[in-house]
Design a protein around this motif. Structure first.
Motif, PDB file in Angstrom:
ATOM      1  N   TYR A   1       0.831  -1.200   0.000  1.00  0.00           N
ATOM      2  CA  TYR A   1       0.000   0.000   0.000  1.00  0.00           C
ATOM      3  C   TYR A   1       0.867   1.251   0.000  1.00  0.00           C
ATOM      4  O   TYR A   1       1.979   1.265   0.528  1.00  0.00           O
ATOM      5  CB  TYR A   1      -0.888   0.032   1.242  1.00  0.00           C
ATOM      6  CG  TYR A   1      -1.852  -1.104   1.373  1.00  0.00           C
ATOM      7  CD1 TYR A   1      -3.144  -1.036   0.841  1.00  0.00           C
ATOM      8  CD2 TYR A   1      -1.485  -2.285   2.035  1.00  0.00           C
ATOM      9  CE1 TYR A   1      -4.036  -2.096   0.969  1.00  0.00           C
ATOM     10  CE2 TYR A   1      -2.373  -3.343   2.167  1.00  0.00           C
ATOM     11  CZ  TYR A   1      -3.637  -3.248   1.630  1.00  0.00           C
ATOM     12  OH  TYR A   1      -4.520  -4.297   1.769  1.00  0.00           O
TER      13      TYR A   1
ATOM     14  N   THR B   1       0.207   5.873  -0.043  1.00  0.00           N
ATOM     15  CA  THR B   1      -0.768   6.967  -0.079  1.00  0.00           C
ATOM     16  C   THR B   1      -0.440   7.915  -1.228  1.00  0.00           C
ATOM     17  O   THR B   1       0.699   8.362  -1.377  1.00  0.00           O
ATOM     18  CB  THR B   1      -0.764   7.739   1.249  1.00  0.00           C
ATOM     19  OG1 THR B   1       0.575   8.159   1.553  1.00  0.00           O
ATOM     20  CG2 THR B   1      -1.277   6.857   2.388  1.00  0.00           C
TER      21      THR B   1
ATOM     22  N   ASN C   1      -7.255   5.375  -4.153  1.00  0.00           N
ATOM     23  CA  ASN C   1      -8.635   5.063  -3.810  1.00  0.00           C
ATOM     24  C   ASN C   1      -8.922   5.455  -2.361  1.00  0.00           C
ATOM     25  O   ASN C   1      -8.067   5.292  -1.484  1.00  0.00           O
ATOM     26  CB  ASN C   1      -8.888   3.554  -3.989  1.00  0.00           C
ATOM     27  CG  ASN C   1      -8.713   3.110  -5.428  1.00  0.00           C
ATOM     28  OD1 ASN C   1      -9.207   3.750  -6.351  1.00  0.00           O
ATOM     29  ND2 ASN C   1      -7.986   2.020  -5.626  1.00  0.00           N
TER      30      ASN C   1
ATOM     31  N   MET D   1      -9.418   5.468   1.159  1.00  0.00           N
ATOM     32  CA  MET D   1      -8.994   4.440   2.105  1.00  0.00           C
ATOM     33  C   MET D   1     -10.170   3.801   2.838  1.00  0.00           C
ATOM     34  O   MET D   1     -10.158   2.605   3.133  1.00  0.00           O
ATOM     35  CB  MET D   1      -8.021   5.060   3.117  1.00  0.00           C
ATOM     36  CG  MET D   1      -7.524   4.136   4.194  1.00  0.00           C
ATOM     37  SD  MET D   1      -6.336   4.956   5.284  1.00  0.00           S
ATOM     38  CE  MET D   1      -7.423   6.138   6.102  1.00  0.00           C
TER      39      MET D   1
ATOM     40  N   THR E   1     -11.964   1.051   0.707  1.00  0.00           N
ATOM     41  CA  THR E   1     -11.080   0.070   0.075  1.00  0.00           C
ATOM     42  C   THR E   1     -10.834  -1.104   1.009  1.00  0.00           C
ATOM     43  O   THR E   1     -10.683  -0.915   2.218  1.00  0.00           O
ATOM     44  CB  THR E   1      -9.729   0.722  -0.292  1.00  0.00           C
ATOM     45  OG1 THR E   1      -9.970   1.841  -1.156  1.00  0.00           O
ATOM     46  CG2 THR E   1      -8.807  -0.268  -0.977  1.00  0.00           C
TER      47      THR E   1
ATOM     48  N   LEU F   1      -8.800  -3.632   3.025  1.00  0.00           N
ATOM     49  CA  LEU F   1      -7.465  -3.562   3.612  1.00  0.00           C
ATOM     50  C   LEU F   1      -7.082  -4.910   4.193  1.00  0.00           C
ATOM     51  O   LEU F   1      -7.899  -5.582   4.811  1.00  0.00           O
ATOM     52  CB  LEU F   1      -7.422  -2.488   4.705  1.00  0.00           C
ATOM     53  CG  LEU F   1      -7.826  -1.068   4.284  1.00  0.00           C
ATOM     54  CD1 LEU F   1      -7.789  -0.127   5.488  1.00  0.00           C
ATOM     55  CD2 LEU F   1      -6.922  -0.536   3.172  1.00  0.00           C
TER      56      LEU F   1
ATOM     57  N   ARG G   1      -1.447  -1.280  -4.419  1.00  0.00           N
ATOM     58  CA  ARG G   1      -2.703  -0.787  -3.844  1.00  0.00           C
ATOM     59  C   ARG G   1      -2.518   0.663  -3.420  1.00  0.00           C
ATOM     60  O   ARG G   1      -1.906   0.955  -2.387  1.00  0.00           O
ATOM     61  CB  ARG G   1      -3.136  -1.659  -2.652  1.00  0.00           C
ATOM     62  CG  ARG G   1      -3.631  -3.044  -3.066  1.00  0.00           C
ATOM     63  CD  ARG G   1      -3.706  -3.953  -1.830  1.00  0.00           C
ATOM     64  NE  ARG G   1      -4.339  -5.229  -2.124  1.00  0.00           N
ATOM     65  CZ  ARG G   1      -3.745  -6.264  -2.701  1.00  0.00           C
ATOM     66  NH1 ARG G   1      -2.491  -6.142  -3.099  1.00  0.00           N
ATOM     67  NH2 ARG G   1      -4.393  -7.405  -2.910  1.00  0.00           N
TER      68      ARG G   1
ATOM     69  N   LEU H   1      -3.738   4.201  -2.016  1.00  0.00           N
ATOM     70  CA  LEU H   1      -4.752   4.715  -1.101  1.00  0.00           C
ATOM     71  C   LEU H   1      -4.743   6.236  -1.078  1.00  0.00           C
ATOM     72  O   LEU H   1      -3.723   6.877  -1.368  1.00  0.00           O
ATOM     73  CB  LEU H   1      -4.501   4.201   0.321  1.00  0.00           C
ATOM     74  CG  LEU H   1      -4.474   2.688   0.532  1.00  0.00           C
ATOM     75  CD1 LEU H   1      -4.110   2.386   1.985  1.00  0.00           C
ATOM     76  CD2 LEU H   1      -5.815   2.057   0.172  1.00  0.00           C
TER      77      LEU H   1
ATOM     78  N   VAL I   1      -3.592   6.186   8.771  1.00  0.00           N
ATOM     79  CA  VAL I   1      -3.630   4.945   7.986  1.00  0.00           C
ATOM     80  C   VAL I   1      -3.546   3.722   8.897  1.00  0.00           C
ATOM     81  O   VAL I   1      -4.326   2.768   8.765  1.00  0.00           O
ATOM     82  CB  VAL I   1      -2.487   4.934   6.943  1.00  0.00           C
ATOM     83  CG1 VAL I   1      -2.413   3.573   6.254  1.00  0.00           C
ATOM     84  CG2 VAL I   1      -2.693   6.034   5.907  1.00  0.00           C
TER      85      VAL I   1
END
Length: 260
Positions: free
Chosen positions: A184, A186, A191, A193, A196, A198, A223, A225, A249
């Motif tokens: 992941y 940022t 997308n 967070m 989505t 996780l 991925r 975020l 996060v």
């Protein structure tokens, strides 16, 4: 009194060059020292009588292990301290030997990756955040701030005793990781967070304070975020401080893991 040579050594450890050469670092203050003493080997300890008197058994154990211990006055401690307001105790610890990167952990648990985080205070705060959320391993690019910088050490508030920090090429780490491991990061075009899926394992990469995640590392993130501002249509700050973003996060990952 603390000798001039000892003070010179302590002062030199403000610089990465000498920390690396001596494989030593400095920690100061009650809470920090109490947390680090069980986790790192002690080379030298200077403390006021009040501190020593409340920890006689621990001090005797340290002395048997070869730690040099010296009782000092507040004035003497001030001369050696790297802090504006010393807190009764200063310790020179030995650094942990660098070990191999345990890549397999990405498959087993949630880890953090730091790509060029420059500010020692941010690094220390992120280590403290990782400790709070039960993240035991942080993988740092070589240009990330030094774990043993006095500002980093103080900002961890002892969390570095429980969190392992590894310095390595993040691109090499991600290229050798299994393709199914979630990575992941940022991004402003990521997308949301909160909407989505996780995973409880994998790697969360946080980037440099000004530039974000580097292009090479970003190309290996599978991925992306985004931490949405609120409300979405409102003009707001361009970005969040990296330590603040890390906390947001990590909190969402752990919240999701708890309810999932």
């Amino acid at each position: 009194m603390i000798s001039k040579n000892k003070i010179k050594l302590i002062r030199s450890l403000e610089q990465k060059k000498f920390r690396k050469e001596c494989q030593l670092f400095v920690a100061e203050g009650h809470k920090l020292v109490d947390d680090l003493l069980p986790a790192f080997d002690c080379a030298f300890l200077a403390a006021r009588k009040e501190w020593l008197d409340t920890r006689r058994e621990a001090v005797e154990t340290l002395a048997r292990k070869g730690c040099e211990i010296q009782e000092v006055s507040a004035e003497e401690l001030q001369k050696a301290s790297l802090q504006k307001n010393p807190q009764d105790v200063l310790v020179v610890f030995r650094q942990r030997p660098a070990g191999g990167a345990p890549e397999h952990l990405l498959k087993e648990q949630l880890c953090l990756g730091l790509d060029g985080v420059q500010d020692p205070g941010n690094l220390g705060t992120i280590i403290r955040i990782a400790d709070w959320f039960g993240i035991e391993h942080i993988f740092c690019s070589p240009d990330t701030a030094d774990l043993y910088n006095p500002k980093t050490v103080q900002a961890t508030m002892g969390a570095m005793a429980r969190v392992c920090v590894h310095y390595l090429s993040l691109t090499d780490l991600l290229r050798t990781a299994n393709a199914d491991i979630p990575v992941y990061g940022t991004f402003l075009d990521g997308n949301d967070m909160y909407g989505t899926e996780l995973s409880p394992n994998g790697l969360i990469v946080m980037g440099n304070e000004g530039k974000g995640i580097s292009r090479d590392v970003a190309s290996l993130i599978n991925r992306k975020l985004y931490i949405p501002n609120y409300p979405p249509e409102r003009n707001t700050s361009e970005s969040l401080n990296v330590a603040v973003a890390t906390a947001i996060v990590c909190a969402e990952f752990r919240r999701r893991d708890t309810i999932g």
